[in-house]
Design an enzyme around this catalytic site. Sequence first.
Site, mmCIF file in Angstrom:
data_model
loop_
_atom_site.group_PDB
_atom_site.id
_atom_site.type_symbol
_atom_site.label_atom_id
_atom_site.label_comp_id
_atom_site.label_asym_id
_atom_site.label_seq_id
_atom_site.Cartn_x
_atom_site.Cartn_y
_atom_site.Cartn_z
ATOM 1 N N CYS A 102 17.052 14.213 33.972
ATOM 2 C CA CYS A 102 16.990 13.604 35.308
ATOM 3 C C CYS A 102 16.459 14.641 36.307
ATOM 4 O O CYS A 102 16.228 15.804 35.970
ATOM 5 C CB CYS A 102 18.380 13.127 35.723
ATOM 6 N N HIS A 142 26.194 17.177 33.311
ATOM 7 C CA HIS A 142 25.239 16.736 32.301
ATOM 8 C C HIS A 142 25.102 17.833 31.243
ATOM 9 O O HIS A 142 25.283 19.024 31.544
ATOM 10 C CB HIS A 142 23.870 16.473 32.918
ATOM 11 N N GLU A 184 22.586 19.202 29.958
ATOM 12 C CA GLU A 184 21.599 20.224 30.314
ATOM 13 C C GLU A 184 22.163 21.247 31.293
ATOM 14 O O GLU A 184 21.919 22.443 31.168
ATOM 15 C CB GLU A 184 20.346 19.580 30.937
ATOM 16 N N CYS A 210 18.720 17.846 36.649
ATOM 17 C CA CYS A 210 18.620 18.770 35.516
ATOM 18 C C CYS A 210 17.241 19.427 35.453
ATOM 19 O O CYS A 210 17.131 20.626 35.190
ATOM 20 C CB CYS A 210 18.936 18.041 34.218
#
Length: 169
Positions: free
Chosen positions: A89, A59, A61, A92
Amino acid sequence: MNLLDPAQTDESCMRLALRQAVAAGERGEVPVGAVVWHQGAVIARAGNQVEMLKDATAHAEMIVLTQAAATIGDWRLTEATLYVTKEPCAMCAGAMVNARLGRLVFGCPDPRMGAAGGALDITGFPGMLHRVKVESGLLEAECRAVIQAFFQRRREEQKEGKARGETGE
């Protein structure tokens, strides 16, 4: 490292994150982009790379947290701000807590999967060793539009594929 004018605003950093999101979408990734600001400079930027790397943890992040730690030479990011186009999420958000991130600014909320106050709040959960300061809604409409446009295109492509008899397998 990209040094920016000291008058750099939150909006400017979120616009950088939006550019990363658009680029991710153009690569076929879910269009989420992130930027880390530390001591007057953008020290990390990325878009999602899940499909490209075949890695569910890639991801935006997660990638910028890793880049930022490598840049400053410390896993503790207490003086850093992470800008991301969509609410993080649980994975993260947990990484942000573990990295001792100073501040999180996100664009559009994710009421189904968001973990910075949306579906749950990992970033501010009582009992955690660290709580991340969270601000939401920055350029929310623009961030939401990028994600909605991506999924609308994807639905149209799937509909066209079914019309041509493609199974997607």
